[in-house]
Design an enzyme around this catalytic site. Structure first.
Site, short mmCIF file in Angstrom:
data_model
loop_
_atom_site.label_atom_id
_atom_site.label_comp_id
_atom_site.label_asym_id
_atom_site.label_seq_id
_atom_site.Cartn_x
_atom_site.Cartn_y
_atom_site.Cartn_z
CG ASN A 145 43.60 57.91 45.64
OD1 ASN A 145 43.99 59.06 45.79
ND2 ASN A 145 44.34 56.98 45.02
CG HIS A 158 44.66 50.70 48.55
ND1 HIS A 158 43.34 50.42 48.30
CD2 HIS A 158 45.05 51.53 47.57
CE1 HIS A 158 42.95 51.04 47.21
NE2 HIS A 158 43.96 51.73 46.74
CG ASN A 269 45.54 58.60 42.13
OD1 ASN A 269 46.41 59.47 42.20
ND2 ASN A 269 45.83 57.33 41.96
P1 AMP Z 1 43.73 53.01 43.74
O1 AMP Z 1 43.62 53.01 42.25
O2 AMP Z 1 43.97 54.34 44.35
O3 AMP Z 1 42.60 52.27 44.37
O4 AMP Z 1 45.02 52.19 44.09
C1 AMP Z 1 45.08 50.80 43.88
C2 AMP Z 1 46.44 50.52 43.36
O5 AMP Z 1 46.61 49.11 43.34
C3 AMP Z 1 46.62 51.02 41.95
O6 AMP Z 1 47.65 52.00 41.95
C4 AMP Z 1 47.03 49.79 41.16
O7 AMP Z 1 48.13 50.07 40.33
C5 AMP Z 1 47.41 48.79 42.25
N1 AMP Z 1 47.11 47.41 41.90
C6 AMP Z 1 46.07 46.92 41.18
N2 AMP Z 1 46.13 45.56 41.12
C7 AMP Z 1 47.23 45.20 41.83
C8 AMP Z 1 47.86 43.96 42.16
N3 AMP Z 1 47.36 42.79 41.72
N4 AMP Z 1 48.97 43.98 42.91
C9 AMP Z 1 49.49 45.15 43.35
N5 AMP Z 1 48.98 46.34 43.07
C10 AMP Z 1 47.86 46.38 42.33
#
Ligand code: AMP
Length: 306
Positions: A145, A158, A269
């Protein structure tokens, strides 16, 4: 790349689930088909996502993906070590389905950055490995995304690895991109040879079928070609917002205009654009149950018309 990644993810997930290190609850899942275009929707009521930070919730000086929780770390390195393309594998703390895993760059890189040839090749190899060790289960997808309206919530680069749903109680889930690519030969889009588009799906999307074991060059050329098709939607804007979706069979880009729909408080997303829809509030779920075709409208409000 280690050759037992699926097992490592499953072991770590099962442990993290037992110790409440991640938030997952499967309250209700339904499958529906859009009666206008046959697009399948897998709709999950996911109130656990209400605690997931949204864009803007994480203070700008915090980077939860850099400072991962040890209980969620699957592998400290995946790609060529010490390069910009080196990823660690970390379980998603707020998974939309079991074994939902993040590929996070070890060095801080902005989520608005383009994917690199190595990123694409690593993802392709990872998908092949995950699908080969799959006991006949549904295949995997990797999403990215990118940009302010793409639905990303974290700025640290990521990608995300997930499996298409199959839990025995629902019919096999087939994304519309699978149907679109069925029996199509791989090709590289050009100005004249346009990517595949389903004319009955209202939001703009650009899909290219892939050969088995594509080369790094092939993947990068497809990605760059697809980018040429979405850039016109962002004339004058510094940062295009788009969803990137990769399976072993195809690559798809969807240009994005909004994180959240206007008609209902539902955000998307990349996974929304294959038909995997997460609903956090009961009221929205009930409206969608009455009229699943409404999802097309919501996806369109967050994308662009074809
Ligand atoms: P996005 O929302 O596409 O930027 O993806 C980021 C992802 O990171 C989301 O799906 C969240 O669920 C995940 N996320 C947020 N905080 C954490 C954390 N502390 N550890 C692992 N994953 C996380």
């Amino acid at each position: 790349m280690a050759d037992n990644i699926k097992q490592l993810i499953e072991n770590k997930y099962n442990e993290a689930y037992k110790t409440n290190s991640l938030f997952f609850n499967d309250v209700e899942t339904i499958t529906k088909t859009n009666s206008n275009n046959g697009m399948m929707y897998w709709i999950r009521f996911a109130p656990s996502l209400l605690v997931k930070p949204e864009r803007g919730d994480t203070p700008s000086n915090e980077d939860p993906l850099a400072k991962h929780e040890p209980e969620l770390l699957v592998l400290p390195t995946l790609g060529p070590q010490l390069s910009d393309d080196d990823f660690k594998l970390v379980l998603n703390k707020f998974p939309v389905m079991p074994f939902h895993t993040l590929l996070i760059t070890n060095k801080y890189i902005d989520q608005k950055s383009l994917l690199t040839p190595t990123d694409l090749y690593t993802c392709s190899k990872l998908l092949t490995q995950m699908n080969n060790n799959n006991d006949g289960n549904t295949p995997h997808l990797i999403i990215y995304n990118s940009g302010p309206h793409s639905g990303s919530s974290q700025n640290h680069k990521h990608l995300q690895l997930l499996q298409f749903p199959s839990d025995g109680t629902h019919s096999t889930f087939i994304p519309f991109q699978d149907r679109l690519c069925n029996d199509k030969q791989p090709f590289i889009p050009t100005k004249d040879l346009t990517p595949l588009q389903d004319k009955l799906v209202p939001f703009a999307h650009f899909v290219v079928p892939l050969p088995a074991n594509p080369s790094m060059d092939h993947l990068m050329t497809c990605y760059v070609s697809l980018l040429q098709y979405i850039l016109p939607y962002f004339k004058g804007s510094m940062h295009p917002s788009y969803n990137f979706i990769l399976t072993e069979k195809w690559m798809c880009l969807v240009p994005r205009s909004n994180i959240r729909a206007k008609s209902l408080p539902v955000g998307f997303n990349s996974i929304g654009y294959v038909g995997l829809v997460m609903i956090k509030e009961l009221q929205s779920l009930n409206i969608i149950k009455q009229n699943p075709n409404l999802i097309d409208q919501l996806l369109l409000e967050c994308g662009f018309p074809q």
